[in-house]
Design a protein around this motif. Structure first.
Motif, PDB file in Angstrom:
ATOM      1  N   PHE A 175      18.415  -1.082   8.690  1.00 23.42           N
ATOM      2  CA  PHE A 175      17.127  -0.960   8.459  1.00 23.42           C
ATOM      3  C   PHE A 175      16.773   0.085   7.424  1.00 23.42           C
ATOM      4  N   ARG A 176      15.730   0.033   6.771  1.00 19.32           N
ATOM      5  CA  ARG A 176      15.264   1.131   5.626  1.00 19.32           C
ATOM      6  C   ARG A 176      14.028   1.537   6.434  1.00 19.32           C
ATOM      7  N   ALA A 177      13.634   2.835   5.897  1.00 17.51           N
ATOM      8  CA  ALA A 177      12.385   3.450   6.494  1.00 17.51           C
ATOM      9  C   ALA A 177      11.506   4.239   5.255  1.00 17.51           C
ATOM     10  N   LEU A 178      10.454   4.361   5.526  1.00 13.80           N
ATOM     11  CA  LEU A 178       9.719   5.363   4.546  1.00 13.80           C
ATOM     12  C   LEU A 178       8.650   5.969   4.928  1.00 13.80           C
ATOM     13  N   LEU A 179       8.511   7.077   5.262  1.00 14.84           N
ATOM     14  CA  LEU A 179       7.364   8.136   5.636  1.00 14.84           C
ATOM     15  C   LEU A 179       6.387   7.974   4.911  1.00 14.84           C
ATOM     16  N   LEU A 180       4.901   7.415   5.467  1.00 15.68           N
ATOM     17  CA  LEU A 180       4.030   7.282   4.621  1.00 15.68           C
ATOM     18  C   LEU A 180       2.448   7.631   5.314  1.00 15.68           C
ATOM     19  N   PRO A 181       1.731   8.181   4.949  1.00 12.92           N
ATOM     20  CA  PRO A 181       0.249   8.655   5.408  1.00 12.92           C
ATOM     21  C   PRO A 181      -0.455   7.242   6.080  1.00 12.92           C
ATOM     22  N   ASP A 182      -1.077   7.463   7.024  1.00 10.73           N
ATOM     23  CA  ASP A 182      -1.568   6.296   7.900  1.00 10.73           C
ATOM     24  C   ASP A 182      -2.428   5.500   6.783  1.00 10.73           C
ATOM     25  N   VAL A 183      -3.228   6.265   6.043  1.00  6.99           N
ATOM     26  CA  VAL A 183      -4.296   5.630   5.352  1.00  6.99           C
ATOM     27  C   VAL A 183      -3.715   4.588   4.265  1.00  6.99           C
ATOM     28  N   HIS A 184      -2.168   4.809   3.942  1.00  7.44           N
ATOM     29  CA  HIS A 184      -1.852   3.683   3.056  1.00  7.44           C
ATOM     30  C   HIS A 184      -0.949   2.610   3.742  1.00  7.44           C
ATOM     31  N   ALA A 185      -0.982   2.836   4.888  1.00  2.00           N
ATOM     32  CA  ALA A 185      -0.042   1.854   5.642  1.00  2.00           C
ATOM     33  C   ALA A 185      -0.317   0.501   5.575  1.00  2.00           C
ATOM     34  N   ASN A 186      -1.711  -0.079   5.761  1.00  2.00           N
ATOM     35  CA  ASN A 186      -2.134  -1.376   5.654  1.00  2.00           C
ATOM     36  C   ASN A 186      -1.547  -1.819   4.552  1.00  2.00           C
ATOM     37  N   LEU A 187      -2.056  -1.002   3.257  1.00  2.00           N
ATOM     38  CA  LEU A 187      -1.531  -1.474   1.859  1.00  2.00           C
ATOM     39  C   LEU A 187      -0.143  -1.674   1.635  1.00  2.00           C
ATOM     40  N   GLY A 188       0.496  -0.539   2.109  1.00  2.00           N
ATOM     41  CA  GLY A 188       2.036  -0.501   1.865  1.00  2.00           C
ATOM     42  C   GLY A 188       2.683  -1.931   2.690  1.00  2.00           C
ATOM     43  N   GLU A 189       2.259  -2.193   3.815  1.00  2.00           N
ATOM     44  CA  GLU A 189       3.004  -3.354   4.593  1.00  2.00           C
ATOM     45  C   GLU A 189       2.558  -4.481   4.001  1.00  2.00           C
ATOM     46  N   ASN A 190       1.459  -4.652   3.294  1.00  2.00           N
ATOM     47  CA  ASN A 190       1.101  -5.965   2.793  1.00  2.00           C
ATOM     48  C   ASN A 190       1.765  -6.066   1.518  1.00  2.00           C
ATOM     49  N   GLY A 191       2.066  -4.838   0.853  1.00  2.00           N
ATOM     50  CA  GLY A 191       2.903  -5.179  -0.471  1.00  2.00           C
ATOM     51  C   GLY A 191       4.298  -5.558  -0.072  1.00  2.00           C
ATOM     52  N   LEU A 192       4.839  -5.179   1.033  1.00  2.00           N
ATOM     53  CA  LEU A 192       6.125  -5.576   1.493  1.00  2.00           C
ATOM     54  C   LEU A 192       6.154  -6.971   1.792  1.00  2.00           C
ATOM     55  N   ARG A 193       5.201  -7.475   2.404  1.00  2.00           N
ATOM     56  CA  ARG A 193       5.045  -8.763   2.969  1.00  2.00           C
ATOM     57  C   ARG A 193       4.655  -9.638   1.945  1.00  2.00           C
ATOM     58  N   VAL A 194       4.068  -9.316   1.000  1.00  2.00           N
ATOM     59  CA  VAL A 194       3.885 -10.268  -0.283  1.00  2.00           C
ATOM     60  C   VAL A 194       4.988 -10.334  -1.151  1.00  2.00           C
ATOM     61  N   GLY A 195       5.614  -9.193  -1.486  1.00  2.00           N
ATOM     62  CA  GLY A 195       6.647  -9.147  -2.160  1.00  2.00           C
ATOM     63  C   GLY A 195       7.944  -9.943  -1.851  1.00  2.00           C
ATOM     64  N   TYR A 196       8.363  -9.622  -0.356  1.00  2.00           N
ATOM     65  CA  TYR A 196       9.599 -10.156   0.150  1.00  2.00           C
ATOM     66  C   TYR A 196       9.146 -11.468   0.876  1.00  2.00           C
ATOM     67  N   GLN A 197       7.967 -11.596   1.452  1.00  2.00           N
ATOM     68  CA  GLN A 197       7.930 -12.885   2.290  1.00  2.00           C
ATOM     69  C   GLN A 197       8.971 -12.978   3.305  1.00  2.00           C
ATOM     70  N   PRO A 198       9.030 -12.059   4.101  1.00  2.00           N
ATOM     71  CA  PRO A 198      10.366 -12.131   5.075  1.00  2.00           C
ATOM     72  C   PRO A 198      10.193 -13.264   6.131  1.00  2.00           C
ATOM     73  N   VAL A 199      11.280 -13.684   6.488  1.00  2.00           N
ATOM     74  CA  VAL A 199      11.456 -14.983   7.409  1.00  2.00           C
ATOM     75  C   VAL A 199      10.749 -14.847   8.976  1.00  2.00           C
ATOM     76  N   TRP A 200      10.940 -13.509   9.205  1.00  5.76           N
ATOM     77  CA  TRP A 200      10.209 -13.213  10.732  1.00  5.76           C
ATOM     78  C   TRP A 200       9.021 -12.890  10.541  1.00  5.76           C
TER      79      TRP A 200
END
Length: 217
Positions: free
Chosen positions: A113-138
């Motif tokens: 795993f990789r992890a990155l601490l992030l303020p809650d206010v940015h979590a949705n935006l950050g997760e969306n960035g990962l989903r859009v960027g990688y389109q992980p299979v799961w």
């Protein structure tokens, strides 16, 4: 000199720019072993799970690439926005996922795993960035990996796509509605597309990885 001129346009908060920034930052974090219990740490933020092995044929082509099989977020806020007392939301989420991987019959020693601490206010935006960027299979195909059992209604919901392919988690389900062979075909096609487009990813994906084995003597 051209007769017409239009300045370039740049939106630093566009979905594409944020996805590129988040993915590049993520790839600079060490890959951490999931073989044994993950040492507890405080904080919320983003995480991604990676396959690094040779025992799960379905994911073998991802083993040498910076493409996660799953990404997510864990925050200290509830779905209603109320702040909860959880001091270790990111660690707790990774711990739950570790159990799911084991119970699903997958070789936990081949996952990182990789992890990155992030303020809650940015979590949705950050997760969306990962989903859009990688389109992980799961996230994209085998949905249901991150779901939780929370009550009788949830326990009677239809068996998820992830649980259909990786059967074994200690939870109850309603009817089976997905065809496992069809799902496996979808997974293979999706991974093939992601691998084929890997070299065109617009952010850095370093050839050398830092692997952090927290269980090493």
């Amino acid at each position: 000199m051209p007769s017409e001129y239009t300045p370039a346009s740049f939106d630093p908060l566009s979905t594409e720019k944020i996805a590129n920034t988040v993915c590049e930052t993520f790839e600079r974090q060490p890959l951490v072993s999931m073989t044994t219990e993950i040492p507890r740490f405080e904080g919320s933020g983003l995480y991604a799970l990676y396959y690094r092995g040779g025992g799960a044929a379905l994911y073998l082509s991802l083993a040498g690439l910076q493409i996660p099989v799953y990404v997510g977020q864990a925050t200290s806020n509830s779905a209603t926005g109320a702040r909860v007392r959880e001091r270790f939301p990111l660690h707790s989420r990774l711990k739950q996922h570790r159990i799911s991987i084991i119970e699903g019959g997958l070789p936990i020693h081949e996952f990182r795993f990789r992890a990155l601490l992030l303020p809650d206010v940015h979590a949705n935006l950050g997760e969306n960035g990962l989903r859009v960027g990688y389109q992980p299979v799961w996230n994209s195909i085998l949905t249901g990996f991150g779901s939780k059992e929370q009550g009788a209604t949830t326990r009677q919901s239809r068996k998820s796509k992830w649980d259909t392919v990786h059967d074994g988690r200690r939870r109850t389900h309603g009817g089976v509605v997905h065809d496992v062979e069809a799902l496996v075909s979808e997974v293979k096609a999706h991974i093939e597309r992601r691998v084929d487009g890997y070299d065109a990813l617009p952010w850095l994906h370093p050839s050398a990885e830092t692997f952090l084995d927290l269980d090493a003597p």
